[in-house]
Motif scaffolding. Structure first.
Motif, mmCIF file in Angstrom:
data_model
loop_
_atom_site.group_PDB
_atom_site.id
_atom_site.type_symbol
_atom_site.label_atom_id
_atom_site.label_comp_id
_atom_site.label_asym_id
_atom_site.label_seq_id
_atom_site.Cartn_x
_atom_site.Cartn_y
_atom_site.Cartn_z
ATOM 1 N N LYS A 336 4.319 10.591 -13.998
ATOM 2 C CA LYS A 336 3.336 10.215 -12.982
ATOM 3 C C LYS A 336 2.392 9.157 -13.526
ATOM 4 O O LYS A 336 1.965 9.212 -14.677
ATOM 5 C CB LYS A 336 2.550 11.446 -12.538
ATOM 6 C CG LYS A 336 1.546 11.179 -11.419
ATOM 7 C CD LYS A 336 0.827 12.458 -11.029
ATOM 8 C CE LYS A 336 -0.237 12.201 -9.978
ATOM 9 N NZ LYS A 336 -0.953 13.451 -9.604
ATOM 10 N N ILE A 337 2.065 8.165 -12.692
ATOM 11 C CA ILE A 337 1.104 7.140 -13.064
ATOM 12 C C ILE A 337 -0.287 7.617 -12.653
ATOM 13 O O ILE A 337 -0.539 7.895 -11.472
ATOM 14 C CB ILE A 337 1.446 5.801 -12.395
ATOM 15 C CG1 ILE A 337 2.842 5.345 -12.849
ATOM 16 C CG2 ILE A 337 0.404 4.743 -12.739
ATOM 17 C CD1 ILE A 337 3.369 4.156 -12.094
ATOM 18 N N CYS A 362 0.166 -1.831 -7.579
ATOM 19 C CA CYS A 362 0.549 -0.827 -6.582
ATOM 20 C C CYS A 362 -0.488 -0.765 -5.470
ATOM 21 O O CYS A 362 -1.699 -0.782 -5.735
ATOM 22 C CB CYS A 362 0.670 0.555 -7.225
ATOM 23 S SG CYS A 362 1.987 0.712 -8.437
ATOM 24 N N TRP A 363 -0.003 -0.692 -4.250
ATOM 25 C CA TRP A 363 -0.884 -0.548 -3.083
ATOM 26 C C TRP A 363 -1.255 0.916 -2.903
ATOM 27 O O TRP A 363 -0.389 1.804 -2.947
ATOM 28 C CB TRP A 363 -0.177 -1.067 -1.835
ATOM 29 C CG TRP A 363 -0.882 -0.756 -0.550
ATOM 30 C CD1 TRP A 363 -2.193 -1.005 -0.255
ATOM 31 C CD2 TRP A 363 -0.324 -0.153 0.617
ATOM 32 N NE1 TRP A 363 -2.484 -0.591 1.030
ATOM 33 C CE2 TRP A 363 -1.359 -0.067 1.581
ATOM 34 C CE3 TRP A 363 0.952 0.327 0.938
ATOM 35 C CZ2 TRP A 363 -1.151 0.481 2.858
ATOM 36 C CZ3 TRP A 363 1.158 0.863 2.197
ATOM 37 C CH2 TRP A 363 0.117 0.942 3.153
ATOM 38 N N GLY A 373 -6.416 -0.733 -1.182
ATOM 39 C CA GLY A 373 -6.379 -1.905 -2.034
ATOM 40 C C GLY A 373 -5.264 -1.831 -3.053
ATOM 41 O O GLY A 373 -4.309 -1.062 -2.887
ATOM 42 N N TYR A 374 -5.391 -2.607 -4.102
ATOM 43 C CA TYR A 374 -4.363 -2.662 -5.133
ATOM 44 C C TYR A 374 -4.910 -2.234 -6.491
ATOM 45 O O TYR A 374 -6.069 -2.507 -6.825
ATOM 46 C CB TYR A 374 -3.771 -4.065 -5.228
ATOM 47 C CG TYR A 374 -2.614 -4.266 -4.282
ATOM 48 C CD1 TYR A 374 -1.301 -4.161 -4.715
ATOM 49 C CD2 TYR A 374 -2.830 -4.536 -2.927
ATOM 50 C CE1 TYR A 374 -0.228 -4.333 -3.848
ATOM 51 C CE2 TYR A 374 -1.772 -4.713 -2.052
ATOM 52 C CZ TYR A 374 -0.471 -4.610 -2.524
ATOM 53 O OH TYR A 374 0.581 -4.769 -1.646
ATOM 54 N N TYR A 375 -4.027 -1.564 -7.237
ATOM 55 C CA TYR A 375 -4.301 -1.138 -8.604
ATOM 56 C C TYR A 375 -3.316 -1.838 -9.526
ATOM 57 O O TYR A 375 -2.168 -2.093 -9.146
ATOM 58 C CB TYR A 375 -4.132 0.376 -8.747
ATOM 59 C CG TYR A 375 -5.245 1.198 -8.132
ATOM 60 C CD1 TYR A 375 -6.097 1.960 -8.935
ATOM 61 C CD2 TYR A 375 -5.447 1.232 -6.757
ATOM 62 C CE1 TYR A 375 -7.116 2.727 -8.384
ATOM 63 C CE2 TYR A 375 -6.463 1.988 -6.192
ATOM 64 C CZ TYR A 375 -7.293 2.733 -7.017
ATOM 65 O OH TYR A 375 -8.305 3.490 -6.459
ATOM 66 N N ALA A 382 -3.606 3.411 -14.308
ATOM 67 C CA ALA A 382 -3.880 2.380 -13.313
ATOM 68 C C ALA A 382 -5.380 2.185 -13.145
ATOM 69 O O ALA A 382 -6.164 3.138 -13.251
ATOM 70 C CB ALA A 382 -3.255 2.756 -11.972
ATOM 71 N N THR A 383 -5.767 0.940 -12.850
ATOM 72 C CA THR A 383 -7.162 0.593 -12.608
ATOM 73 C C THR A 383 -7.249 -0.217 -11.325
ATOM 74 O O THR A 383 -6.433 -1.124 -11.109
ATOM 75 C CB THR A 383 -7.731 -0.254 -13.766
ATOM 76 O OG1 THR A 383 -7.549 0.442 -14.996
ATOM 77 C CG2 THR A 383 -9.213 -0.540 -13.548
#
Length: 401
Positions: A336-337, A362-363, A373-375, A382-383
């Motif tokens: 898992k991310i 990633c959306w 939004g996007y990460y 992820a940020t």
């Protein structure tokens, strides 16, 4: 979110009847670059409802983003888009007419009409001067040819020799048109007049026509037993990707089979038939899952999985129950991310998982947490890069080349 279920199904099914890289390489891995990169965002004001907006940025946006600017273009339909080089395409024009609409970004950041081909639904671009599309009014067993530079139709490929007796509704290229190494792969659908090829597959196999693009001649047909349907041609998400290994990966969502057998299959580099020694089954990763988008890089596949089995009646499909994972393609081990809230099903966004300048984005949409939004990924962490301030939905983000 339950109130939006019927809207989602309407978009997936009813609207689909009317109309319809790698994740960042789009339909061709090597388009001609433009001097100044531009980023394009598609949003709407209410999910599954008009209007939508196309907005250009000179760099990757950060922080909180307002997509409705003086230079943004309002469009009637926002259900994902695709880019090719310095161009990007919607499957309807700004007024909502069905067809292939090309756009470019002007020097002042405004969105410019680059041409329109009425009637086009599914499509693929092979080069700057060669593309293919389906227009069912011209024939369900014909693939139309066009020049993406001029946006003019330039001929057709007649595949009527593949007509199968006893089939009410047969169409080629409705759900999948893909290219690899000089070949055009056109999905063959055997369905009914009632559903027009959406979830009504008559046979328990996937069939493709393989066409030589140099001659526009049919090479052969290929078949993969045990699966029903690749792609789902109602949105801009083409549901296939070119991996960094040169293989062509297809996504079978199982939307039409109650999420019983969603899978990823492939045609390897240098080959023109399915690789029957490899398959990724969604249910091996999470029972009741559906794979509609993915990115393949470095022997790993990045995808999303629901935290609870998807219901055959779609009752939880529009709930934010999805997480992103990275799966080792050799062992099937999933990781898992972390760092992102759960999100909506990335169904229509062709850039739900996308690579920009070597980084994977990633959306994430979670209305309860006001996230859309996007990460960006760093390994399995992820940020957040940016968040769109609105009540609607984001339908894609891309860097033009």
């Amino acid at each position: 979110m339950k109130t939006s279920v019927s809207q989602f199904i309407l978009c997936c099914l009813t609207i689909a009847l009317l109309a319809g890289c790698s994740k960042d390489s789009s339909d061709n891995p090597t388009p001609t670059p433009t001097a100044n990169a531009t980023y394009v965002l598609m949003t709407d004001v209410t999910k599954f409802q008009s209007p939508g907006y196309l907005t250009a940025f000179t760099s990757i946006p950060t922080g909180t983003v307002n997509p409705i600017t003086s230079k943004a273009l309002q469009v009637k339909s926002a259900f994902g888009f695709r880019a090719f080089g310095k161009w990007f395409f919607n499957r309807s024009n700004a007024a909502g007419d069905i067809g292939l609409q090309k756009y470019t970004v002007a020097d002042d950041g405004s969105i410019v009409d680059g041409g329109f081909i009425a009637g086009s639904t599914q499509y693929v671009i092979a080069t700057e001067t060669s593309g293919y599309y389906l227009d069912e009014t011209r024939g369900t067993l014909k693939i139309q040819k066009f020049n993406p530079t001029t946006m003019q139709r330039i001929g057709e490929i007649d595949l009527s020799s593949l007509q199968k007796s006893g089939v009410e509704y047969q169409v080629i290229g409705k759900h999948t048109l893909a290219t690899k190494e000089g070949k055009l792969y056109a999905g063959i659908t055997y369905g009914t007049k009632k559903a027009l090829g959406y979830g009504d597959d008559m046979y328990n196999y996937i069939a493709f026509a393989v066409i030589d693009m140099a001659t526009d001649k049919l090479d052969k047909t290929i078949k993969y037993e045990g699966l029903k349907g690749v792609g789902w041609g109602s949105s801009a998400n083409k549901m296939w990707s070119l991996g960094d290994d040169g293989a062509l990966y297809f996504y079978s969502t199982a939307l039409g089979t109650g999420f019983t057998n969603s899978s990823v299959i492939r045609i390897k580099k240098g080959e023109t038939d399915f690789d029957r020694n490899w398959i990724l089954k969604a249910n091996d990763l999470q029972n009741g899952a559906s794979i509609a988008t993915a990115l393949i890089k470095g022997g790993k596949i990045y995808l999303e999985l629901p935290s609870t089995p998807l219901a055959a009646n779609f009752s939880n499909l529009t709930s934010p129950i999805f997480d992103y994972y990275v799966v080792d393609m050799a062992t099937g081990q999933k990781t898992k991310i972390e760092g992102m809230p759960q999100h909506d099903y990335s169904y229509a966004n062709d850039y739900g998982i996308t690579e920009i300048d070597g980084k994977i984005y990633c959306w994430v949409r979670n209305p309860g947490q006001k996230v859309d939004g996007y990460y960006v990924l760093d390994g399995t962490q992820a940020t957040q890069v940016f968040n769109v301030a609105h009540e609607g939905s984001l339908w894609g983000f891309v860097k033009l080349q």
